[in-house]
Motif scaffolding. Structure first.
Motif, PDB file in Angstrom:
ATOM      1  N   CYS A  63       4.569   2.362  12.605  1.00 18.79           N
ATOM      2  CA  CYS A  63       4.432   1.290  12.256  1.00 18.79           C
ATOM      3  C   CYS A  63       4.197   0.335  11.763  1.00 18.79           C
ATOM      4  N   ASP A  64       2.308   0.692  12.144  1.00 20.52           N
ATOM      5  CA  ASP A  64       0.902   0.054  11.678  1.00 20.52           C
ATOM      6  C   ASP A  64       0.388  -0.104  10.526  1.00 20.52           C
ATOM      7  N   ALA A  65      -0.279  -1.209   9.679  1.00 25.56           N
ATOM      8  CA  ALA A  65      -0.203  -0.987   8.577  1.00 25.56           C
ATOM      9  C   ALA A  65      -1.221  -2.420   8.326  1.00 25.56           C
ATOM     10  N   VAL A  66      -2.095  -1.665   7.169  1.00 24.01           N
ATOM     11  CA  VAL A  66      -2.741  -3.321   6.951  1.00 24.01           C
ATOM     12  C   VAL A  66      -2.858  -2.363   5.689  1.00 24.01           C
ATOM     13  N   GLY A  67      -2.579  -3.530   4.336  1.00 25.94           N
ATOM     14  CA  GLY A  67      -2.872  -3.648   2.589  1.00 25.94           C
ATOM     15  C   GLY A  67      -2.997  -4.570   1.555  1.00 25.94           C
ATOM     16  N   THR A  68      -2.367  -3.984   1.010  1.00 30.27           N
ATOM     17  CA  THR A  68      -2.376  -5.129  -0.446  1.00 30.27           C
ATOM     18  C   THR A  68      -1.562  -5.690  -0.830  1.00 30.27           C
ATOM     19  N   ASP A  69      -1.084  -6.940  -1.077  1.00 27.44           N
ATOM     20  CA  ASP A  69       0.661  -7.407  -1.544  1.00 27.44           C
ATOM     21  C   ASP A  69       0.400  -7.552  -3.236  1.00 27.44           C
ATOM     22  N   PRO A  70       1.734  -7.610  -3.055  1.00 27.84           N
ATOM     23  CA  PRO A  70       1.746  -8.038  -5.234  1.00 27.84           C
ATOM     24  C   PRO A  70       0.891  -8.791  -5.601  1.00 27.84           C
ATOM     25  N   ASP A  71       0.276 -10.174  -4.949  1.00 30.74           N
ATOM     26  CA  ASP A  71      -0.636 -10.640  -5.317  1.00 30.74           C
ATOM     27  C   ASP A  71      -1.722 -10.415  -5.629  1.00 30.74           C
ATOM     28  N   GLY A  72      -1.747  -9.135  -4.518  1.00 31.08           N
ATOM     29  CA  GLY A  72      -3.608  -8.808  -4.329  1.00 31.08           C
ATOM     30  C   GLY A  72      -4.189  -9.417  -3.406  1.00 31.08           C
ATOM     31  N   ASN A  73      -3.986  -9.853  -1.816  1.00 36.07           N
ATOM     32  CA  ASN A  73      -4.236 -10.030  -0.776  1.00 36.07           C
ATOM     33  C   ASN A  73      -3.946  -8.531   0.131  1.00 36.07           C
ATOM     34  N   GLU A  74      -5.772  -9.339   1.064  1.00 33.97           N
ATOM     35  CA  GLU A  74      -5.298  -8.087   2.026  1.00 33.97           C
ATOM     36  C   GLU A  74      -4.204  -8.647   3.224  1.00 33.97           C
TER      37      GLU A  74
END
Length: 317
Positions: A67-78
């Motif tokens: 359910c939980d996550a931190v990552g990088t979106d397609p624009d490079g944002n955390e």
């Protein structure tokens, strides 16, 4: 891509239903969905219940968990992922990732763009990965539902698990008098280190409390009722030790108690929680950090019941 998923159901031995292997790349069911490269995630009891077949049906298998996550979106944002997504076919109108849509225990996950929140400065990916489910639930229990006010006190039943431990840490950070129960002496010592008063289950408290955080259920509910002050709020988000407690209704109406159910929280509440943790330097209680290559060990750790805080999965290791 590599992923950890439920390939079967096993009510008695949920770990036997867990498979780690290759799964197809995530698809985007709507144009406003995006793919996030996952950096860190964390385990919840929801994942074990899914392996037992609770909340899933056989025709949904295989289902990527998490359910939980931190990552990088397609624009490079955390970004931090808010895990509740619109689900027209669900009676609730929404679902949590890994219920209808693939979850976060994978290299990549697809979510609605509106579910992405900026990772605040000062919070690591490991810290933030703990927040969207267990810590968000605890925050909502204390604030929105529990309406904990200045000078009030809190009882947390069964501290050690993700939600209960989060409630202890957040209650202390909010400046409340916090009592927390645990059967385990080592966990009671950890509770004390967090700034709360640790007691054995069923023990008489020095005072009746204004808010009770209840995630245990039948095993502790009578104690929750007896420990509640007049007009107290008993907030329930779980029932790990039985979901059908005996309830003394005379105590409920005589003391004018509120029994409130809740789960998860809203995007605004997660935004508030992220800001609170960053501003007040509150850091989640992390039991252990496990590399994704050994995610089975993380599941085994959670299933053992010996955890204190969150089990985090490092997807970069």
């Amino acid at each position: 891509m590599r992923a950890a998923y439920a390939s079967a159901f096993d009510a008695d031995n949920p770990l036997a239903a867990l498979t780690v292997g290759d799964r197809p790349e995530p698809t985007r069911p709507e144009p406003d969905w995006v793919t996030v490269q996952v950096r860190a995630s964390s385990l919840n009891h929801h994942d074990l219940w899914s392996l037992r077949g609770v909340g899933l049906s056989g025709d949904q298998l295989p289902m990527i968990l998490g359910c939980d996550a931190v990552g990088t979106d397609p624009d490079g944002n955390e970004v931090v992922i808010y895990p509740v997504v619109p689900t027209p076919g669900d009676p609730r109108g929404v679902s949590i990732l890994s219920e209808h849509f693939p979850g976060t225990f994978a290299e990549r996950v697809a979510v609605p763009r509106m579910n992405l929140l900026p990772l605040p400065t000062g919070l690591s990916a490991t810290d933030a990965a703990c927040l969207p489910t267990a810590w968000l639930t605890a925050w909502r229990m204390l604030t929105t539902k529990g309406r904990v006010a200045d000078g009030e006190s809190v009882l947390v039943q069964g501290a050690g698990g993700g939600v209960a431990t989060a409630a202890v840490a957040l209650g202390v950070a909010l400046g409340k008098r916090v009592y927390a129960t645990s059967r385990d002496a080592a966990k009671r010592e950890r509770i004390t280190e967090l700034g709360a008063t640790a007691v054995e289950p069923g023990a008489r408290l020095p005072e009746r409390v204004d808010v009770v955080i209840e995630t245990v259920g039948a095993a502790t509910f009578d104690h929750s009722l007896k420990s509640a002050a007049p007009m107290a709020r008993i907030v329930v988000s779980g029932a790990t030790a039985g979901h059908e407690p005996k309830v003394n209704l005379r105590r409920v109406f005589a003391m004018q108690l509120e029994i409130l159910g809740t789960s998860m929280g809203t995007p605004d509440e997660l935004t508030e929680l992220l800001a609170f943790c960053a501003e007040h330097e509150v850091r989640p209680v992390v039991d252990s950090v496990v590399p994704f290559s050994r995610i089975e060990d993380g599941f085994a750790r959670l299933a053992s019941g010996d955890v204190f805080g969150k089990v985090v999965i490092d997807h970069t290791a």
